[in-house]
Enzyme design. Structure first.
Site, short mmCIF file in Angstrom:
data_model
loop_
_atom_site.label_atom_id
_atom_site.label_comp_id
_atom_site.label_asym_id
_atom_site.label_seq_id
_atom_site.Cartn_x
_atom_site.Cartn_y
_atom_site.Cartn_z
N HIS A 191 -6.40 -45.28 115.42
CA HIS A 191 -5.33 -44.89 116.32
C HIS A 191 -5.13 -45.98 117.38
CE1 HIS A 191 -2.67 -41.97 118.24
NE2 HIS A 191 -3.15 -42.39 119.39
N ASN B 49 -2.06 -53.09 107.99
CA ASN B 49 -3.50 -52.79 108.01
C ASN B 49 -4.04 -52.62 106.61
OD1 ASN B 49 -4.95 -52.76 110.52
ND2 ASN B 49 -3.61 -51.12 111.22
#
Length: 201
Positions: free
Chosen positions: A103, A14
């Site tokens: 998340h 990411n």
């Protein structure tokens, strides 16, 4: 131009997407990547991307080293990307609504301490859920309890394994996280933030 610090503990997929996004767009600068352990794969990614990287252990966060480093380097916005340590209250209070986390579930389901990575996907499958996804949120003093910014969903298929579900969730992370970060950062300098939130709804 706003200066971003990315906090990461793992391989940094990411983090790499976010760095490349802003290197291409030029709307903000990823000034630093902070790794929470010396063995984190994100360190090698940072080197390949020509982004400076510093290792600050959980003890360093607890002692105030990370807070001092962020201030000394004039960081405007903090992005958690697979960061497994708790962000100290001192940093949370110094950066109100300027720290975001992603998340890999639809919170409030499957959140809290110890729920990260494959642990989340295994729990989703064990619970027989029919959908999963991501939650992008502001960071607060407690794990996974900050205000939601965006949620995106994907189906859980009958033959899914933790790996196949993780791959589908990662696609959502890669698609939405850099764009949400950009919209929030651009909104920081606006007198009205309504345009940001209209886009997120």
């Amino acid at each position: 131009m706003k200066r971003i610090a990315i906090l990461a503990s793992g391989t940094g997929t990411n983090a790499e997407r976010i760095v490349r996004y802003f290197q291409e767009k030029g709307t903000a600068e990823v000034a630093w990547i902070i790794a929470s352990r010396a063995s984190a794969g994100v360190i090698e990614r940072a080197a390949r991307l020509h982004v400076p990287c510093k290792v600050i252990t959980p003890d360093g966060f607890a002692s105030g080293e990370a807070f001092r480093f962020l201030k000394e380097n004039e960081i405007d916005f903090i992005v958690l990307a697979g960061f497994l340590s708790r962000v100290p209250d001192e940093i949370v209070h110094a950066y109100p609504q300027k720290i975001v986390n992603i998340h890999p579930s639809l919170l409030p389901k499957f959140g809290g301490k110890g729920m990260y990575g494959m642990h989340v996907h295994e729990a989703v499958l064990a619970a027989g859920e029919t959908e999963s996804g991501i939650t992008i949120q502001y960071v607060s003093e407690k794990y996974d309890e900050g205000a939601f910014i965006l949620q995106a969903k994907c189906p859980v298929l009958s033959d899914d394994t933790p790996d196949t579900l993780a791959a589908r969730v990662h696609e959502l992370e890669y698609r939405y996280y850099p764009e949400v970060i950009e919209k929030l950062i651009l909104g920081l300098s606006e007198t009205k933030k309504q345009t940001v939130y209209d886009w997120l709804i």
